[in-house]
Design an enzyme around this catalytic site. Structure first.
Site, mmCIF file in Angstrom:
data_model
loop_
_atom_site.group_PDB
_atom_site.id
_atom_site.type_symbol
_atom_site.label_atom_id
_atom_site.label_comp_id
_atom_site.label_asym_id
_atom_site.label_seq_id
_atom_site.Cartn_x
_atom_site.Cartn_y
_atom_site.Cartn_z
ATOM 1 C CE1 TYR A 1 -3.550 3.174 0.601
ATOM 2 C CE2 TYR A 1 -2.006 3.226 2.771
ATOM 3 C CZ TYR A 1 -3.253 3.532 1.811
ATOM 4 O OH TYR A 1 -4.199 4.141 1.980
ATOM 5 C CD GLU B 1 -7.579 7.752 5.909
ATOM 6 O OE1 GLU B 1 -7.562 7.110 6.792
ATOM 7 O OE2 GLU B 1 -6.706 7.313 4.483
ATOM 8 C CD1 TRP C 1 -3.483 1.014 5.777
ATOM 9 C CD2 TRP C 1 -5.772 1.661 5.974
ATOM 10 N NE1 TRP C 1 -4.388 1.173 4.444
ATOM 11 C CE2 TRP C 1 -5.329 2.316 3.993
ATOM 12 C CE3 TRP C 1 -6.626 2.493 6.493
ATOM 13 C CZ2 TRP C 1 -7.103 2.711 3.551
ATOM 14 C CZ3 TRP C 1 -7.993 3.541 5.723
ATOM 15 C CH2 TRP C 1 -7.863 2.835 4.204
#
Length: 211
Positions: free
Chosen positions: A34, A56, A64
């Site tokens: 990522y 988010e 995450w």
């Protein structure tokens, strides 16, 4: 996402492949992938931006890495983050989302996604902002110096606080200043790749790319 974290005072780390990276992406895996391909790269289009805003918000209080693992399911159940389709969700669809174990089954966050889709539709052409995309881009702070270590990273800014207040007035929810600052980071509107990271400055190189 609030990627910057971990021990204070840590600078870039050099991986086994010889590349220097932000410390949260030091190890091979999804987070490194990522970091190396998406984080800090601009996106174009309402659906792409709405996806990142939504993820988010779902990341709040979670890692995450968890969101990344669930992202394919998020994209499926939220119809590719098509704002018009999400804005039309009814109670049955909402209940189905809350029953789907493949995503984060948080009632407040699911409700916020539907609410935010409706607010995004209402924002189109309303006032000087014109769209969610233009508002988020126009509100980003002026670039500052490159952070050298994790100590230099901040979770929010006066600008993200101002945008949070504006979006809430426009009917959005789950758009706190930390979430919005992380969104700017993800979109490359705030470049918090550490000095020396091989991805530092990638936003300027890929500006206008449709990803």
């Amino acid at each position: 996402m609030s990627e910057g974290g971990g021990p204070e005072g840590v600078g870039v780390l050099v991986g086994e492949d010889g590349l220097a990276r932000c410390p949260w992406a030091a190890e091979p895996g999804e987070m490194r992938d990522y970091h190396d391909t998406e984080w800090g790269v601009p996106v174009v289009g309402e659906s792409a931006l709405f996806e990142r805003l939504t993820l988010e918000a779902f990341q709040s209080g979670l890692s995450w890495a968890t969101i990344l693992r669930k992202r394919p399911a998020f994209r499926e159940v939220f119809d590719g983050f098509d704002v018009d389709r999400i804005a039309s969700y009814d109670g049955a669809k909402r209940d189905a989302l809350l029953a789907d174990a493949r995503i984060v089954r948080n009632r407040a966050k699911v409700d916020a996604t539907i609410t935010n889709a409706r607010a995004t539709v209402a924002l189109r052409g309303a006032g000087p902002e014109g769209s969610l995309e233009s508002l988020i881009r126009a509100s980003a702070p002026v670039p500052g110096p490159a952070p050298v270590t994790t100590t230099d990273l901040v979770p929010s800014s006066p600008e993200s606080l101002a945008l949070s207040k504006l979006l809430k007035k426009r009917g959005f929810s789950f758009v706190g200043p930390t979430t919005l600052y992380a969104l700017w980071e993800a979109l490359g509107l705030v470049d918090t790749h550490l000095a020396g990271c091989h991805r530092r400055g990638i936003a300027a190189l890929t500006a206008g790319t449709d990803t």
